[in-house]
Motif scaffolding. Structure first.
Motif, PDB file in Angstrom:
ATOM      1  N   SER A  69       0.794  -1.491   0.179  1.00 52.92           N
ATOM      2  CA  SER A  69       0.233   0.044   0.145  1.00 52.92           C
ATOM      3  C   SER A  69       0.521   1.387  -0.041  1.00 52.92           C
ATOM      4  O   SER A  69       0.933   2.661  -0.599  1.00 52.92           O
ATOM      5  CB  SER A  69      -0.610  -0.219   0.796  1.00 52.92           C
ATOM      6  OG  SER A  69      -0.494   0.095   2.596  1.00 52.92           O
ATOM      7  N   ARG A  74      -3.834   3.409  -0.086  1.00 48.72           N
ATOM      8  CA  ARG A  74      -4.650   2.772   0.509  1.00 48.72           C
ATOM      9  C   ARG A  74      -5.595   2.890  -0.096  1.00 48.72           C
ATOM     10  O   ARG A  74      -6.267   1.229  -0.247  1.00 48.72           O
ATOM     11  CB  ARG A  74      -4.637   3.684   2.022  1.00 48.72           C
ATOM     12  CG  ARG A  74      -2.861   4.466   2.142  1.00 48.72           C
ATOM     13  CD  ARG A  74      -3.038   3.593   3.338  1.00 48.72           C
ATOM     14  NE  ARG A  74      -1.341   4.789   3.523  1.00 48.72           N
ATOM     15  CZ  ARG A  74      -0.059   3.847   3.763  1.00 48.72           C
ATOM     16  NH1 ARG A  74       0.406   2.810   3.577  1.00 48.72           N
ATOM     17  NH2 ARG A  74       1.216   5.340   3.790  1.00 48.72           N
ATOM     18  N   VAL A  77      -5.623  -0.532  -2.355  1.00 44.34           N
ATOM     19  CA  VAL A  77      -5.830  -1.899  -2.009  1.00 44.34           C
ATOM     20  C   VAL A  77      -6.970  -2.685  -1.132  1.00 44.34           C
ATOM     21  O   VAL A  77      -7.290  -3.470  -0.779  1.00 44.34           O
ATOM     22  CB  VAL A  77      -4.331  -1.875  -0.636  1.00 44.34           C
ATOM     23  CG1 VAL A  77      -4.330  -3.037   0.178  1.00 44.34           C
ATOM     24  CG2 VAL A  77      -2.819  -1.546  -1.552  1.00 44.34           C
ATOM     25  N   GLY A 114      -5.939  -7.119   3.644  1.00 47.95           N
ATOM     26  CA  GLY A 114      -6.171  -5.310   2.851  1.00 47.95           C
ATOM     27  C   GLY A 114      -6.590  -4.617   3.332  1.00 47.95           C
ATOM     28  O   GLY A 114      -6.219  -3.865   3.619  1.00 47.95           O
ATOM     29  N   VAL A 118      -4.272  -1.406   5.959  1.00 48.46           N
ATOM     30  CA  VAL A 118      -4.232   0.004   5.290  1.00 48.46           C
ATOM     31  C   VAL A 118      -5.444   0.886   5.623  1.00 48.46           C
ATOM     32  O   VAL A 118      -5.090   1.772   5.914  1.00 48.46           O
ATOM     33  CB  VAL A 118      -4.048  -0.514   4.029  1.00 48.46           C
ATOM     34  CG1 VAL A 118      -2.892  -0.689   4.177  1.00 48.46           C
ATOM     35  CG2 VAL A 118      -5.036  -0.498   3.507  1.00 48.46           C
ATOM     36  N   TYR A 122      -5.379   4.972   5.913  1.00 49.32           N
ATOM     37  CA  TYR A 122      -6.380   5.783   5.094  1.00 49.32           C
ATOM     38  C   TYR A 122      -6.762   7.149   5.715  1.00 49.32           C
ATOM     39  O   TYR A 122      -6.477   7.756   5.243  1.00 49.32           O
ATOM     40  CB  TYR A 122      -7.018   4.736   4.000  1.00 49.32           C
ATOM     41  CG  TYR A 122      -7.976   5.151   3.672  1.00 49.32           C
ATOM     42  CD1 TYR A 122      -7.937   6.146   2.063  1.00 49.32           C
ATOM     43  CD2 TYR A 122      -9.039   6.283   3.508  1.00 49.32           C
ATOM     44  CE1 TYR A 122      -8.497   6.633   1.320  1.00 49.32           C
ATOM     45  CE2 TYR A 122      -9.720   6.611   2.963  1.00 49.32           C
ATOM     46  CZ  TYR A 122     -10.072   6.841   1.865  1.00 49.32           C
ATOM     47  OH  TYR A 122     -10.947   7.663   1.141  1.00 49.32           O
TER      48      TYR A 122
END
Length: 442
Positions: A69, A74, A77, A114, A118, A122
């Protein structure tokens, strides 16, 4: 200002939908393990692979996906993770054989990774200080409700739809949430890419694996989660068999005990801030063991009360252990430490869930409780070892009032400083993310 508010609402809705989808899909098969065993001629240990395969894949892929990422961003992903997991969820009911089903679950677990890898980063990049508390709270709530709703939806529907129809129902739910995520999640406006040197990343990783206090918390997460998933993996088999002989829809009500977890995790975090982490963590592990022991009699009320205690104790223990990781890890290693804790947690889910199911096959429910109690005892020893190591290093174990506020780091991203109210908010969910703080698992 209005556009900023609208953007925040979209982000909040999107991350909530993502949590609902990811964790509903991840744990949906847990409620239908007896039906899977019946169709494919499996024993409980073999059936438990339907859960363990996915959580094991998540544990192994969360750190590489977090690193990815940093390169691709972000948002791509997160969207790819949830959409792929939903597509695989729709494919699961059509698996022609158990090996194919397990292969799909491995892929699904890797996809789900995922989101926890992340999502916090984010939010840290895209939401201002004024709104990040609400966004994090919504995401954790989505994770929590998703984990519980996937189990309940499949458990309630398996009686008249069969396991394939029940898993398909969760797949449709996950797909709907994935569509909502794609529509609502705004493009990243920061345009940032972390410019971290490999030496910095490796240095943080070395710090995260060389501190005995942190290693003890990874052990607590793995051992406690292994015990937790072991009991939940096989409770359906016990409730369906004589003398209890409950229907699948009634047996699935045991997953309502997850609601206790949010309350206990928030309470444990606040108590640990006042009394110190060691006594609260040891007490939580003791409650977890006591809850497992209460489930021993063949009586539905005893099982219900025992699972409420067991679940509350586990969530409280994880809340304190994960918060300890965030407080202990040095600034340059917080992302690596939180990622390692998350990996250990899901690895414990995978290995402990399968090993516990094998113990149930060999020695029955009493044997499983004994094995799980042994794992929790080892976790308690790890806590005592952490206390000794932390005292020898001359650092504080507790988090007294008035302590300076720390800006937690997720991956390569520094989150805004966490106030007590934000910490409390992030501690009320039941899904682990790579966030630093008291965030319990799914």
């Amino acid at each position: 200002m209005d556009s900023d508010r609208a953007r925040l609402r979209r982000i909040t809705l999107a991350v909530t939908a993502a949590g609902l989808a990811a964790f509903a899909l991840l744990y949906a098969p847990q409620a239908v393990l007896p039906q899977l065993a019946a169709e494919f001629g499996l024993r409980p240990g073999g059936a438990s692979l339907a859960v363990s395969a996915a959580t094991g894949a998540l544990a192994l892929t969360v750190l590489p996906i977090a690193a990815l990422s940093e390169v691709v961003g972000r948002r791509p992903v997160m969207i790819t993770a949830v959409v792929v997991a939903a597509v695989l969820g729709l494919a699961l009911p059509f698996a022609p054989s158990y090996p194919v089903l397990i292969a799909l679950r491995v892929a699904q677990g890797a996809a789900v990774a995922g989101l926890p890898a992340v999502a916090m980063a984010y939010l840290a990049e895209e939401v201002g200080v004024a709104g990040i508390g609400a966004a994090i709270g919504a995401m954790v709530a989505g994770n929590s409700v998703g984990g519980m709703s996937g189990r309940l939806l499949s458990g309630f529907s398996v009686g008249w739809l069969g396991w394939r129809g029940a898993v398909a129902a969760v797949g449709v739910f996950g797909a709907a949430c994935a569509v909502l995520l794609v529509i609502c999640l705004p493009r990243q406006r920061s345009g940032r890419r972390a410019a971290r040197r490999t030496t910095s990343v490796l240095g943080g990783l070395r710090a995260a694996v060389s501190d005995p206090v942190l290693l003890a918390q990874y052990a607590v997460g793995a051992l406690a989660m292994g015990s937790f998933v072991a009991l939940y993996n096989v409770i359906g088999f016990r409730l369906a068999a004589p003398p209890l002989s409950l229907s699948p829809s009634v047996a699935s009500l045991v997953f309502l005990a997850y609601a206790v977890g949010g309350v206990c995790s928030a309470l444990a975090g606040r108590v640990a801030d006042r009394l110190g982490r060691v006594p609260v963590l040891l007490g939580a592990l003791a409650v977890t063991v006591a809850g497992a022991l209460v489930t021993l009699p063949d009586a539905v009320p005893a099982v219900a009360v025992g699972f409420a205690l067991f679940t509350g104790g586990f969530f409280a223990a994880h809340s304190v252990a994960s918060g300890w990781v965030g407080a202990r890890a040095p600034a340059h290693a917080r992302g690596q430490a939180s990622g390692l804790y998350l990996g250990a947690y899901y690895l414990g889910s995978s290995t402990g869930g399968t090993a516990g199911s094998a113990a149930f096959e060999a020695w029955g429910w009493g044997g499983l409780v004994a094995v799980s109690g042994g794992w929790l005892a080892v976790a308690a020893l790890a806590v005592l070892g952490a206390r000794t190591a932390q005292k020898s290093s001359g650092t504080s174990i507790g988090c007294p009032e008035g302590a300076s506020v720390v800006s937690p780091i997720v991956g390569s991203v520094t989150l805004p400083a966490v106030s007590p109210s934000l910490t409390d908010r992030t501690s009320t969910g039941t899904s682990t993310t790579t966030a630093i703080g008291k965030v319990p698992p799914s």
